[in-house]
Motif scaffolding. Structure first.
Motif, PDB file in Angstrom:
ATOM      1  N   VAL A  70      -2.445  44.576  27.819  1.00  0.00           N
ATOM      2  CA  VAL A  70      -2.428  44.078  26.409  1.00  0.00           C
ATOM      3  C   VAL A  70      -3.552  42.990  26.020  1.00  0.00           C
ATOM      4  CG1 VAL A  70      -1.129  41.922  27.079  1.00  0.00           C
ATOM      5  CG2 VAL A  70      -0.666  43.115  24.833  1.00  0.00           C
ATOM      6  N   VAL A  71      -4.336  42.365  26.990  1.00  0.00           N
ATOM      7  CA  VAL A  71      -5.282  41.792  26.575  1.00  0.00           C
ATOM      8  C   VAL A  71      -6.454  42.462  25.890  1.00  0.00           C
ATOM      9  CG1 VAL A  71      -7.385  40.272  27.341  1.00  0.00           C
ATOM     10  CG2 VAL A  71      -4.926  39.613  28.160  1.00  0.00           C
ATOM     11  N   THR A  72      -6.634  43.660  26.680  1.00  0.00           N
ATOM     12  CA  THR A  72      -7.715  44.580  26.391  1.00  0.00           C
ATOM     13  C   THR A  72      -7.391  45.053  24.969  1.00  0.00           C
ATOM     14  OG1 THR A  72      -8.182  45.297  28.637  1.00  0.00           O
ATOM     15  CG2 THR A  72      -8.702  46.820  26.682  1.00  0.00           C
ATOM     16  N   GLU A  73      -6.134  45.380  24.745  1.00  0.00           N
ATOM     17  CA  GLU A  73      -5.776  45.975  23.473  1.00  0.00           C
ATOM     18  C   GLU A  73      -5.792  44.941  22.428  1.00  0.00           C
ATOM     19  OE1 GLU A  73      -1.415  45.851  21.397  1.00  0.00           O
ATOM     20  OE2 GLU A  73      -1.434  47.253  23.168  1.00  0.00           O
ATOM     21  N   ARG A  74      -5.454  43.607  22.420  1.00  0.00           N
ATOM     22  CA  ARG A  74      -5.642  42.569  21.499  1.00  0.00           C
ATOM     23  C   ARG A  74      -7.238  42.179  21.278  1.00  0.00           C
ATOM     24  NH1 ARG A  74      -2.782  42.621  17.633  1.00  0.00           N
ATOM     25  NH2 ARG A  74      -2.611  44.678  18.369  1.00  0.00           N
ATOM     26  N   MET A  75      -8.002  42.270  22.407  1.00  0.00           N
ATOM     27  CA  MET A  75      -9.244  42.175  22.262  1.00  0.00           C
ATOM     28  C   MET A  75     -10.110  43.109  21.107  1.00  0.00           C
ATOM     29  SD  MET A  75     -10.465  39.166  23.312  1.00  0.00           S
ATOM     30  CE  MET A  75     -12.027  39.500  23.225  1.00  0.00           C
ATOM     31  N   GLU A  76      -9.557  44.259  21.475  1.00  0.00           N
ATOM     32  CA  GLU A  76     -10.218  45.671  20.572  1.00  0.00           C
ATOM     33  C   GLU A  76      -9.654  45.162  19.086  1.00  0.00           C
ATOM     34  OE1 GLU A  76      -8.429  49.209  21.807  1.00  0.00           O
ATOM     35  OE2 GLU A  76      -9.530  49.212  23.860  1.00  0.00           O
ATOM     36  N   MET A  77      -8.628  44.711  18.893  1.00  0.00           N
ATOM     37  CA  MET A  77      -8.150  44.350  17.369  1.00  0.00           C
ATOM     38  C   MET A  77      -8.951  43.376  17.094  1.00  0.00           C
ATOM     39  SD  MET A  77      -6.724  41.715  15.436  1.00  0.00           S
ATOM     40  CE  MET A  77      -5.749  40.685  16.913  1.00  0.00           C
ATOM     41  N   ALA A  78      -9.375  42.023  17.888  1.00  0.00           N
ATOM     42  CA  ALA A  78      -9.964  40.980  17.438  1.00  0.00           C
ATOM     43  C   ALA A  78     -11.528  41.322  17.223  1.00  0.00           C
ATOM     44  CB  ALA A  78      -9.695  39.923  18.376  1.00  0.00           C
TER      45      ALA A  78
ATOM     46  N   ASP B 259      -1.066  37.184  15.673  1.00  0.00           N
ATOM     47  CA  ASP B 259      -1.795  38.592  15.950  1.00  0.00           C
ATOM     48  C   ASP B 259      -2.316  38.715  17.299  1.00  0.00           C
ATOM     49  OD1 ASP B 259      -1.015  39.330  13.304  1.00  0.00           O
ATOM     50  OD2 ASP B 259      -2.998  38.388  12.386  1.00  0.00           O
ATOM     51  N   PHE B 260      -2.549  37.708  18.090  1.00  0.00           N
ATOM     52  CA  PHE B 260      -3.303  37.495  19.079  1.00  0.00           C
ATOM     53  C   PHE B 260      -2.420  37.011  20.332  1.00  0.00           C
ATOM     54  CE2 PHE B 260      -6.527  36.165  22.278  1.00  0.00           C
ATOM     55  CZ  PHE B 260      -6.983  37.252  22.459  1.00  0.00           C
ATOM     56  N   ALA B 261      -2.606  35.653  20.270  1.00  0.00           N
ATOM     57  CA  ALA B 261      -1.592  35.175  21.565  1.00  0.00           C
ATOM     58  C   ALA B 261      -0.169  35.472  21.783  1.00  0.00           C
ATOM     59  CB  ALA B 261      -2.054  33.408  21.191  1.00  0.00           C
ATOM     60  N   ALA B 262       0.367  35.547  20.463  1.00  0.00           N
ATOM     61  CA  ALA B 262       1.926  35.851  20.922  1.00  0.00           C
ATOM     62  C   ALA B 262       2.150  37.272  21.036  1.00  0.00           C
ATOM     63  CB  ALA B 262       2.712  35.589  19.198  1.00  0.00           C
ATOM     64  N   GLU B 263       1.130  38.070  20.656  1.00  0.00           N
ATOM     65  CA  GLU B 263       1.565  39.465  21.231  1.00  0.00           C
ATOM     66  C   GLU B 263       1.272  39.498  22.757  1.00  0.00           C
ATOM     67  OE1 GLU B 263       1.683  42.381  19.403  1.00  0.00           O
ATOM     68  OE2 GLU B 263       2.033  41.864  17.400  1.00  0.00           O
ATOM     69  N   ILE B 264       0.384  38.951  23.184  1.00  0.00           N
ATOM     70  CA  ILE B 264      -0.049  38.849  24.710  1.00  0.00           C
ATOM     71  C   ILE B 264       1.101  38.095  25.392  1.00  0.00           C
ATOM     72  CG2 ILE B 264      -1.405  38.124  26.500  1.00  0.00           C
ATOM     73  CD1 ILE B 264      -3.761  37.935  24.582  1.00  0.00           C
ATOM     74  N   THR B 265       1.788  37.098  24.985  1.00  0.00           N
ATOM     75  CA  THR B 265       2.867  36.485  25.926  1.00  0.00           C
ATOM     76  C   THR B 265       4.108  37.238  25.680  1.00  0.00           C
ATOM     77  OG1 THR B 265       3.322  34.782  23.827  1.00  0.00           O
ATOM     78  CG2 THR B 265       1.754  34.324  25.736  1.00  0.00           C
ATOM     79  N   VAL B 266       4.253  37.773  24.512  1.00  0.00           N
ATOM     80  CA  VAL B 266       5.660  38.409  24.120  1.00  0.00           C
ATOM     81  C   VAL B 266       5.533  39.639  25.127  1.00  0.00           C
ATOM     82  CG1 VAL B 266       7.120  39.601  22.712  1.00  0.00           C
ATOM     83  CG2 VAL B 266       6.206  37.146  22.215  1.00  0.00           C
ATOM     84  N   ALA B 267       4.436  40.459  25.087  1.00  0.00           N
ATOM     85  CA  ALA B 267       4.396  41.497  25.868  1.00  0.00           C
ATOM     86  C   ALA B 267       4.568  41.510  27.237  1.00  0.00           C
ATOM     87  CB  ALA B 267       2.999  42.140  25.587  1.00  0.00           C
TER      88      ALA B 267
END
Length: 409
Positions: free
Chosen positions: A116-124, A135-143
């Motif tokens: 999920v970090v890889t996924e969010r970094m691609e977005m960022a 859009d970033f931190a909460a997506e990681i922790t909730v996942a």
């Protein structure tokens, strides 16, 4: 002392550190009665540390607050878990929790975090502006939390909504002079909604047993011939959902904010990403997600010359202790190498201490370290493109919105 109120003072919510520093230096323990009950606020590192190490004198048992509206305002019915238990009940719950939270459990979820970090970094790294919080931190922790509990990630919107409501209620009786019926009702509805949600998943696990998630683990684990009751499983699951979601989200966001506030430290970290692990410990010291926690005096006690009556509420300001200049050199400076292995830096208080030391600390560290390292290695600059929006409760070091742009070159 209107400026020192976690719910009503806008300036304190935005920046509590000057007020906490002044009170720590002047008194160390502050007796207040802005809310429905009197409270005693402890601000010095060594006093906090001593109280955390003495559960036989200072209990975390929320039932000592009493029932009725006072208990409901602080959502006591949700906390039939280790945070709120004392004595033999805490020992039993802690043993079961330790069995579930073994190091190998943390490691089995590392691939989920990395994915999920890889996924969010691609977005960022797309070059577009985005909200660092949702859009970033909460997506990681909730996942991460949904993977650990075996819940669908599609329930994220509900999870974040529950977190916001229950965070708003925290400490209501300490800070509000009159009961807020709307806040009370929002908290009550949210608690019932969460309870029904988790009850459905417990029923599902019983009908279709499976391995690999904590709800299943809590239902199966046995220590000294005892298992968790249904109410205890529900409360433990909700504790992990709320604490693991909100606190780690805040920690990731606060890492970025400290990088922005201390550009020399940020340059040091980018030049040596191997400092990520001690840097995360420094974030925990300077911007710990939960700024204060409650204890109740089991008998009349004296703390730094102030008498606390039996049953008195003691509010431990971890964040003030973490910046105590009698303990930490240059406490308001972010030093990524402060916690290098082999250094004699005192332990921070971000995860509490004593027998109630946070069971989820290894998970929070692993998530934040993984995310922080990815940011350091894949960006040249993180630009904060708008002022932050602060949360409604200064008991937490959180913001609700921070627009940013990641630059990779």
């Amino acid at each position: 002392m209107d400026e020192f109120n976690a719910l009503t003072s806008l300036s304190f919510r935005a920046d509590p550190y000057p007020v906490l520093a002044r009170l720590r230096e002047a008194a160390g323990v502050v007796r207040l009665h802005p809310g429905l009950i009197e409270s005693h606020h402890v601000l010095r590192y060594r006093d906090i540390q001593a109280i955390l190490a003495a559960p036989d004198r200072f209990s975390s048992d929320r039932s000592l607050l009493g029932g009725g509206e006072l208990g409901d305002a602080n959502l006591a019915f949700l906390f039939n878990n280790m945070i709120s238990a004392g004595g033999e009940k805490h020992r039993r719950l802690r043993m079961i929790g330790n069995r579930v939270f073994m190091p190998k459990m943390v490691e089995r979820f590392r691939p989920a975090v990395e994915a999920v970090v890889t996924e969010r970094m691609e977005m960022a790294l797309s070059g577009e502006e985005f909200d660092l919080v949702e859009d970033f931190a909460a997506e990681i922790t909730v996942a991460m939390i949904t993977a650990i509990l075996g819940l669908p990630r599609s329930d994220m919107c509900d999870i974040r909504r529950w977190t916001a409501v229950l965070g708003e209620n925290s400490g209501a009786t300490t800070w509000l002079s009159t009961m807020d019926p709307e806040m009370l009702e929002r908290g009550r509805r949210t608690g019932l909604e969460m309870t029904a949600y988790f009850q459905d998943y417990m029923n599902d696990r019983r009908a279709r047993p499976r391995e690999g998630d904590l709800i299943s683990d809590f239902m199966a684990v046995e220590v000294e011939g005892q298992r968790l009751s249904d109410d205890e499983i529900l409360s433990m699951a909700m504790l992990i959902l709320l604490a693991g979601n909100e606190t780690t989200t805040n920690l990731i966001v606060n890492f970025v904010r400290l990088m922005d506030a201390f550009p020399n430290a940020a340059a040091q970290l980018r030049a040596n990403p191997d400092l990520t692990v001690p840097a995360v410990e420094e974030v925990l010291r300077m911007r710990n997600s939960i700024r204060n926690i409650d204890r109740y005096a089991l008998a009349e006690e004296e703390v730094a010359g102030v008498t606390v009556p039996a049953g008195g509420l003691v509010v431990l300001w971890l964040t003030a202790g973490n910046r105590d200049p009698d303990v930490f050199d240059a406490p308001n400076v972010f030093r990524p190498d402060r916690y290098l292995p082999g250094t004699a830096t005192p332990k921070h208080l971000a995860f509490g201490g004593g027998p109630h030391f946070c069971l989820g600390a290894p998970l929070a560290r692993m998530e934040t370290q993984t995310t922080a390292r990815a940011i350091l290695e894949q960006t040249k600059v993180v630009e904060l493109t708008a002022p932050p929006m602060f949360g409604g409760n200064a008991s937490f070091d959180n913001i609700t919105r921070q627009m940013v742009r990641f630059h990779s070159g």
